[in-house]
Design a protein around this motif. Sequence first.
Motif: not given
Ligand code: PMV
Length: 320
Positions: A148-149, A152, A9, A192, A105, A16, A277
């Motif tokens: 985590p939000s 993902d 994704k 992340t 990411g 963030h 991230a």
């Molecule tokens: O780096 P990734 O693909 O794991 O995305 C992280 C996204 C953030 O907003 C930085 C953290 C989150 O948990 O949403």
Amino acid sequence: MTTACAPGKVILFGEHAVVYGRPAIAVPVTQVRACAMVEDGPLGQGVIIDATDLHLRHQAGDPVPATSPAYALEATVRNALQRLGIGGLPDLTLTVSSTVPIASGMGSGAAVATAIVRALAQHVGQALSPAEVSQLVYQTEVIHHGTPSGIDNTVIAFGQPVYFVRGQPIETLRVGRPFWLVIGDTGSQSPTKDVVGDVRRAWQAEPEKYEALFDRIGAVATRAGRAIEQGRPSALGELMDENQELLQAIHVSSPQLEKLIHSARTAGAMGAKLCGAGRGGNMIALVARAKAQRVADMLRTAGAVNFVISEVGAASSMSG
Ligand code: PMV
């Protein structure tokens, strides 16, 4: 033997700030994916996890540190088996492979966990809804990322573009008119958990400043969501640039990312930003279809170790 896969994704807008309750937009990227294969093993074998790309072979139950990939993989298996109503550890070999770049990411951890959950469910002949898969994968995300939000696991388990707000019911995005992205990889990994932790400390030190920046990022994501649904993808370029400036302001960009973003714009991209991230990993550029290859070539020249050209909202294409 049962095999299941899950896509990678990218976050188009709102990373963030999404951790702090603002909206974000993410889309699946099918050119990269993780797959899990489940095979019955001999009696008494227990669960063996074979993850070729991580150079890892793990016997479930063997002690491993909580920071090791084996720990998260075993936890994923145990959580899935429990959800499927299977007590103890059956005799299974789980072979995991992935082309999703790690800590870059593109949702590598969530893609692997989604593939595992789906493969185990299929292997025991049970259907789990995307929401159930997403919820299980969220538990793995907590191990990887701490706080985590949930974006993902949601975008990957649903396999559709999403407009995501933490804690709210999932909203898939209808793409009014397809558009093209070039995704460029700096080749430098950036966990992340570390970047999210740094942003949290900065937010704690200067809450008002960071809340205002998160508000602005959220507003960009809201406008972008409208443009996507209304079939006005050309509006997204400027919004990506605006989002990137805000990501710089929260100190999650890097010289390498800036170099790729600048090159993409020079080669004719309509806008570009880091994705995920930050501090490393991937960037995305919005391109007209005819310019995609030129932008990708330019990214390579500027040091990208890999690129993916992806169409959002329709069947997709190539990588190299
Ligand atoms: O780096 P990734 O693909 O794991 O995305 C992280 C996204 C953030 O907003 C930085 C953290 C989150 O948990 O949403």
